[in-house]
Design a protein around this motif. Structure first.
Motif, PDB file in Angstrom:
ATOM      1  N   ARG A 149       1.613   6.924   9.321  1.00  0.00           N
ATOM      2  CA  ARG A 149       0.592   5.897   9.123  1.00  0.00           C
ATOM      3  C   ARG A 149       0.051   5.938   7.695  1.00  0.00           C
ATOM      4  O   ARG A 149      -0.179   4.898   7.071  1.00  0.00           O
ATOM      5  N   ARG A 150      -0.144   7.150   7.176  1.00  0.00           N
ATOM      6  CA  ARG A 150      -0.646   7.284   5.804  1.00  0.00           C
ATOM      7  C   ARG A 150       0.337   6.662   4.817  1.00  0.00           C
ATOM      8  O   ARG A 150      -0.066   5.954   3.882  1.00  0.00           O
ATOM      9  N   LEU A 151       1.621   6.901   5.015  1.00  0.00           N
ATOM     10  CA  LEU A 151       2.632   6.352   4.113  1.00  0.00           C
ATOM     11  C   LEU A 151       2.703   4.832   4.222  1.00  0.00           C
ATOM     12  O   LEU A 151       2.865   4.133   3.216  1.00  0.00           O
ATOM     13  N   ALA A 152       2.575   4.309   5.443  1.00  0.00           N
ATOM     14  CA  ALA A 152       2.599   2.857   5.613  1.00  0.00           C
ATOM     15  C   ALA A 152       1.431   2.205   4.883  1.00  0.00           C
ATOM     16  O   ALA A 152       1.577   1.160   4.225  1.00  0.00           O
ATOM     17  N   GLY A 153       0.256   2.837   4.974  1.00  0.00           N
ATOM     18  CA  GLY A 153      -0.903   2.314   4.256  1.00  0.00           C
ATOM     19  C   GLY A 153      -0.752   2.460   2.749  1.00  0.00           C
ATOM     20  O   GLY A 153      -1.073   1.545   1.978  1.00  0.00           O
ATOM     21  N   MET A 154      -0.237   3.599   2.322  1.00  0.00           N
ATOM     22  CA  MET A 154      -0.011   3.850   0.900  1.00  0.00           C
ATOM     23  C   MET A 154       0.956   2.826   0.327  1.00  0.00           C
ATOM     24  O   MET A 154       0.768   2.335  -0.798  1.00  0.00           O
ATOM     25  N   LEU A 155       1.999   2.498   1.084  1.00  0.00           N
ATOM     26  CA  LEU A 155       2.960   1.488   0.652  1.00  0.00           C
ATOM     27  C   LEU A 155       2.265   0.162   0.380  1.00  0.00           C
ATOM     28  O   LEU A 155       2.462  -0.466  -0.679  1.00  0.00           O
ATOM     29  N   MET A 156       1.437  -0.282   1.308  1.00  0.00           N
ATOM     30  CA  MET A 156       0.759  -1.565   1.151  1.00  0.00           C
ATOM     31  C   MET A 156      -0.185  -1.569  -0.055  1.00  0.00           C
ATOM     32  O   MET A 156      -0.225  -2.530  -0.825  1.00  0.00           O
ATOM     33  N   VAL A 157      -0.924  -0.478  -0.223  1.00  0.00           N
ATOM     34  CA  VAL A 157      -1.896  -0.423  -1.309  1.00  0.00           C
ATOM     35  C   VAL A 157      -1.187  -0.372  -2.665  1.00  0.00           C
ATOM     36  O   VAL A 157      -1.575  -1.065  -3.613  1.00  0.00           O
ATOM     37  N   ASN A 158      -0.130   0.450  -2.773  1.00  0.00           N
ATOM     38  CA  ASN A 158       0.595   0.524  -4.042  1.00  0.00           C
ATOM     39  C   ASN A 158       1.291  -0.784  -4.367  1.00  0.00           C
ATOM     40  O   ASN A 158       1.328  -1.212  -5.528  1.00  0.00           O
ATOM     41  N   ARG A 159       1.820  -1.436  -3.347  1.00  0.00           N
ATOM     42  CA  ARG A 159       2.450  -2.728  -3.601  1.00  0.00           C
ATOM     43  C   ARG A 159       1.408  -3.757  -4.030  1.00  0.00           C
ATOM     44  O   ARG A 159       1.672  -4.595  -4.902  1.00  0.00           O
ATOM     45  N   ALA A 160       0.222  -3.675  -3.449  1.00  0.00           N
ATOM     46  CA  ALA A 160      -0.860  -4.571  -3.867  1.00  0.00           C
ATOM     47  C   ALA A 160      -1.203  -4.350  -5.334  1.00  0.00           C
ATOM     48  O   ALA A 160      -1.437  -5.308  -6.083  1.00  0.00           O
ATOM     49  N   ARG A 161      -1.241  -3.093  -5.770  1.00  0.00           N
ATOM     50  CA  ARG A 161      -1.537  -2.791  -7.169  1.00  0.00           C
ATOM     51  C   ARG A 161      -0.503  -3.421  -8.102  1.00  0.00           C
ATOM     52  O   ARG A 161      -0.848  -3.963  -9.161  1.00  0.00           O
ATOM     53  N   ILE A 162       0.760  -3.365  -7.707  1.00  0.00           N
ATOM     54  CA  ILE A 162       1.805  -3.945  -8.557  1.00  0.00           C
ATOM     55  C   ILE A 162       1.745  -5.471  -8.502  1.00  0.00           C
ATOM     56  O   ILE A 162       1.973  -6.141  -9.520  1.00  0.00           O
ATOM     57  N   HIS A 163       1.400  -6.039  -7.348  1.00  0.00           N
ATOM     58  CA  HIS A 163       1.182  -7.496  -7.274  1.00  0.00           C
ATOM     59  C   HIS A 163       0.094  -7.909  -8.266  1.00  0.00           C
ATOM     60  O   HIS A 163       0.212  -8.931  -8.951  1.00  0.00           O
TER      61      HIS A 163
END
Length: 332
Positions: A149-163
């Motif tokens: 779950r932590r990795l799934a959330g981390m993925l979304m947040v990091n992708r948001a940063r790059i967006h």
């Protein structure tokens, strides 16, 4: 296991332990050195024929790249990216279904890889890596495990940063919102605060794009909730998190533009008395500038509508609240 393999394993494990100890003390350069030494040792193992050796090699290179990123990704992104590639390469020789930690480690490396590509403005490479990580977690992740779950959330947040970096604001808002929701159940207070900071940054950027104020009441409510939740996390856990300052910055920007009547109260709660960031004098000075800007904007509006008595009275009340916020921050 032959004697040479056994010796490499023992020596590299000692180096890895040293690296993790340095990570805990935030001595990232020494951690990086330990992980690299361990990785060079493990390169000598038969990692293409032995799954254990492949896993050990992957762990050392991925942790080496992670240490570089923690030390400051902007300084050596290419080195960190190369380490992630070596780690991912090793994991090709591991059965990902044999242990839930295996796909989690690969997902972590892919998330880091995507982040590094984004920092280097390779946005297509970033999205490819993020998509691979997303697919991997969907196929092999175990939502009953906190780490998945932590990795799934981390993925979304990091992708948001790059967006955000590439100017894709609405996609950033969407991914950050999902990341906040996922990390609510990941038992990682720091990640939860960082996610909310990115979410507020994305919402603040809506102010700068065409039609960004569409549905403004809804997303202001979301921003307010994110800020209040972050404050609750910090107070409950005693966590100190650098991203909290960014959360205040973007929250203040949203309040100044959309709800200036609440800006002074918002900053007072965070930066004065027993507020979570009351000791951050640099941020206080910065936010005093935000209050000053809000006052200037208010005065301009009053001059344009000076003949409207009711409007002037409402703006005068807002001015008093802004001045109260200034007084609170100056007092400390």
């Amino acid at each position: 296991m032959n004697e040479e393999f056994r010796k490499l394993k023992e020596d590299s494990l000692a180096l890895m332990a040293g690296g993790f100890s340095f990570l805990q003390s935030k001595n990232f350069r020494e951690a990086e050195h330990c992980f690299r030494e361990a990785a060079v040792m493990r390169d000598q193992m038969p990692w293409k024929e032995d799954a254990e050796a492949a896993w050990m090699r992957a762990a050392s290179w991925i942790n080496h790249g992670d240490a570089i990123m923690r030390d400051g990704v902007s300084s050596r992104p290419g080195d960190a990216l190369e380490s992630m590639k070596k780690g991912i390469e090793s994991l090709r020789y591991v059965d990902l279904g044999a242990n839930p930690a295996f796909p989690e480690q690969k997902a972590l490396a892919l998330i880091h890889q995507g982040t590094l590509h984004g920092e280097m403005d390779n946005f297509s490479g970033a999205q490819t890596a993020f998509s691979e990580a997303e697919l991997l977690l969907r196929e092999h992740g175990d939502t009953t495990r906190v780490e998945s779950r932590r990795l799934a959330g981390m993925l979304m947040v990091n992708r948001a940063r790059i967006h955000l970096k590439e100017g894709s604001i609405r996609n950033a808002v969407s991914d950050a919102r999902l990341g906040v929701g996922i990390l609510n159940s990941a038992n990682d207070p720091g990640a939860a605060v960082r996610a909310r900071a990115v979410f507020c940054e994305a919402l603040a950027e809506l102010l700068e794009i065409p039609d960004g104020l569409n549905g403004v009441e809804d997303w202001i409510a979301e921003a307010t909730d994110a800020v209040e939740e972050a404050m609750g996390i910090l107070r409950k856990t005693g966590t100190t998190e650098d991203a909290a300052a960014d959360l205040v910055r973007y929250g203040a920007r949203i309040y100044r533009v959309c709800q200036p009547a609440f800006l002074g109260e918002f900053l007072t709660e965070w930066l004065s008395g027993n507020g979570p960031l009351a000791a951050d004098e640099t941020l206080k000075k910065e936010m005093l500038g935000e209050l000053l800007l809000a006052k200037v904007e208010l005065e301009k509006n009053v001059l344009r509508r000076a003949h409207e008595t009711g409007y002037v009275q409402r703006q005068t009340e807002i001015l008093k609240k802004l001045q109260a916020g200034e007084a609170a921050l100056e007092k400390g």
